[in-house]
Structures are given as C-alpha cells and as structure tokens.
Scaffold this motif. Structure first.
Motif, PDB file in Angstrom:
ATOM      1  N   SER A  20      -3.022   0.979  -4.348  1.00 41.19           N
ATOM      2  CA  SER A  20      -3.835   1.204  -5.544  1.00 41.19           C
ATOM      3  C   SER A  20      -2.992   1.108  -6.815  1.00 41.19           C
ATOM      4  CB  SER A  20      -4.553   2.547  -5.472  1.00 41.19           C
ATOM      5  OG  SER A  20      -3.630   3.601  -5.424  1.00 41.19           O
TER       6      SER A  20
ATOM      7  N   ALA B 223      -2.585  -2.606  -7.278  1.00 43.11           N
ATOM      8  CA  ALA B 223      -3.859  -3.192  -7.695  1.00 43.11           C
ATOM      9  C   ALA B 223      -4.167  -2.868  -9.144  1.00 43.11           C
ATOM     10  CB  ALA B 223      -4.979  -2.693  -6.784  1.00 43.11           C
TER      11      ALA B 223
ATOM     12  N   THR C 118      -4.628  -5.612 -12.041  1.00 41.78           N
ATOM     13  CA  THR C 118      -5.851  -5.596 -12.836  1.00 41.78           C
ATOM     14  C   THR C 118      -5.542  -5.562 -14.326  1.00 41.78           C
ATOM     15  OG1 THR C 118      -6.975  -4.430 -11.050  1.00 41.78           O
ATOM     16  CG2 THR C 118      -8.023  -4.378 -13.210  1.00 41.78           C
TER      17      THR C 118
ATOM     18  N   VAL D  16      -8.987  -9.085  -6.892  1.00 41.76           N
ATOM     19  CA  VAL D  16      -9.954  -8.756  -5.825  1.00 41.76           C
ATOM     20  C   VAL D  16      -9.240  -8.523  -4.507  1.00 41.76           C
ATOM     21  CG1 VAL D  16     -11.857  -9.721  -4.473  1.00 41.76           C
ATOM     22  CG2 VAL D  16     -11.880  -9.922  -6.946  1.00 41.76           C
ATOM     23  N   GLY D  17      -8.248  -9.335  -4.208  1.00 43.37           N
ATOM     24  CA  GLY D  17      -7.489  -9.156  -2.968  1.00 43.37           C
ATOM     25  C   GLY D  17      -6.712  -7.859  -2.928  1.00 43.37           C
ATOM     26  N   SER D  18      -6.123  -7.493  -4.055  1.00 41.33           N
ATOM     27  CA  SER D  18      -5.345  -6.251  -4.064  1.00 41.33           C
ATOM     28  C   SER D  18      -6.244  -5.022  -3.960  1.00 41.33           C
ATOM     29  CB  SER D  18      -4.484  -6.177  -5.321  1.00 41.33           C
ATOM     30  OG  SER D  18      -5.291  -6.141  -6.473  1.00 41.33           O
ATOM     31  N   TRP D  19      -7.406  -5.043  -4.610  1.00 41.69           N
ATOM     32  CA  TRP D  19      -8.311  -3.905  -4.479  1.00 41.69           C
ATOM     33  C   TRP D  19      -8.954  -3.843  -3.095  1.00 41.69           C
ATOM     34  CZ3 TRP D  19      -7.964   0.302  -6.948  1.00 41.69           C
ATOM     35  CH2 TRP D  19      -7.543   0.333  -8.268  1.00 41.69           C
ATOM     36  N   SER D  20      -9.153  -4.995  -2.469  1.00 38.62           N
ATOM     37  CA  SER D  20      -9.674  -4.958  -1.107  1.00 38.62           C
ATOM     38  C   SER D  20      -8.641  -4.393  -0.140  1.00 38.62           C
ATOM     39  CB  SER D  20     -10.127  -6.349  -0.669  1.00 38.62           C
ATOM     40  OG  SER D  20      -9.036  -7.228  -0.612  1.00 38.62           O
ATOM     41  N   LEU D  21      -7.351  -4.674  -0.362  1.00 35.95           N
ATOM     42  CA  LEU D  21      -6.308  -4.048   0.459  1.00 35.95           C
ATOM     43  C   LEU D  21      -6.243  -2.542   0.230  1.00 35.95           C
ATOM     44  CD1 LEU D  21      -3.326  -6.554   0.348  1.00 35.95           C
ATOM     45  CD2 LEU D  21      -4.670  -5.866   2.326  1.00 35.95           C
TER      46      LEU D  21
ATOM     47  N   TYR E 232      -8.752  -0.709  -0.593  1.00 43.07           N
ATOM     48  CA  TYR E 232      -9.935  -0.157   0.077  1.00 43.07           C
ATOM     49  C   TYR E 232      -9.745  -0.148   1.584  1.00 43.07           C
ATOM     50  CZ  TYR E 232     -14.792   0.332   1.487  1.00 43.07           C
ATOM     51  OH  TYR E 232     -15.947   0.770   2.060  1.00 43.07           O
ATOM     52  N   LEU E 233      -9.080  -1.165   2.096  1.00 49.23           N
ATOM     53  CA  LEU E 233      -8.853  -1.255   3.539  1.00 49.23           C
ATOM     54  C   LEU E 233      -7.931  -0.134   4.034  1.00 49.23           C
ATOM     55  CD1 LEU E 233      -9.280  -3.069   6.088  1.00 49.23           C
ATOM     56  CD2 LEU E 233      -7.136  -4.170   5.450  1.00 49.23           C
TER      57      LEU E 233
ATOM     58  N   ARG F  39      -7.477   2.867   2.693  1.00 56.34           N
ATOM     59  CA  ARG F  39      -7.787   4.148   2.050  1.00 56.34           C
ATOM     60  C   ARG F  39      -7.700   5.338   2.989  1.00 56.34           C
ATOM     61  NH1 ARG F  39     -12.421   1.892   3.587  1.00 56.34           N
ATOM     62  NH2 ARG F  39     -14.057   3.238   4.406  1.00 56.34           N
TER      63      ARG F  39
END
Length: 60
Positions: A14, A17, A21, A48-53, A55-56, A58
């Motif tokens: 995060s 990310a 951002t 988008v890729g960094s925030w999805s990581l 989220y993955l 978390r």
C-alpha cells in the motif's frame, strides 16, 4: 505473529501503491517535462496493478 504489524505485505504494497498513485496524478496534471499519452497509460496501469497487489495481500 507480530501484534504491532500483522500485515507486513499489505503495508509494504500500500505504501508503494500510494507513491505510484501520487506520481500518476502529477503526470496526469502535465506538471512534468514529458506529457505523452502513452506514459500516462502506462502509469495508470502501474497504479491499478499496484493497488490490486495491495488488495490481494490485505489479509496475508
């Protein structure tokens, strides 16, 4: 398990990310020297890729 930092991957991803951002927002406002559209698209995909990581990871 560490009680103070239970989710180290989430914190790491995060923080990364958030920095990506912030760079993407600066790039989107055309405040830098280069303002090509392809750089903006790549930066948004990286965001988008960094925030999805983040989220993955978390709950890991």
């Amino acid at each position: 398990m560490n009680k103070l930092l239970p989710y180290p991957f989430f914190v790491l991803f995060s923080m990364i990310a958030f920095n990506i951002t912030a760079f993407t927002v600066i790039l989107q406002m055309d405040m830098l020297i280069f303002n090509a559209t392809i750089y903006k698209v790549i930066a948004w995909l990286a965001t988008v890729g960094s925030w999805s990581l983040a989220y993955l990871y978390r709950n890991k």
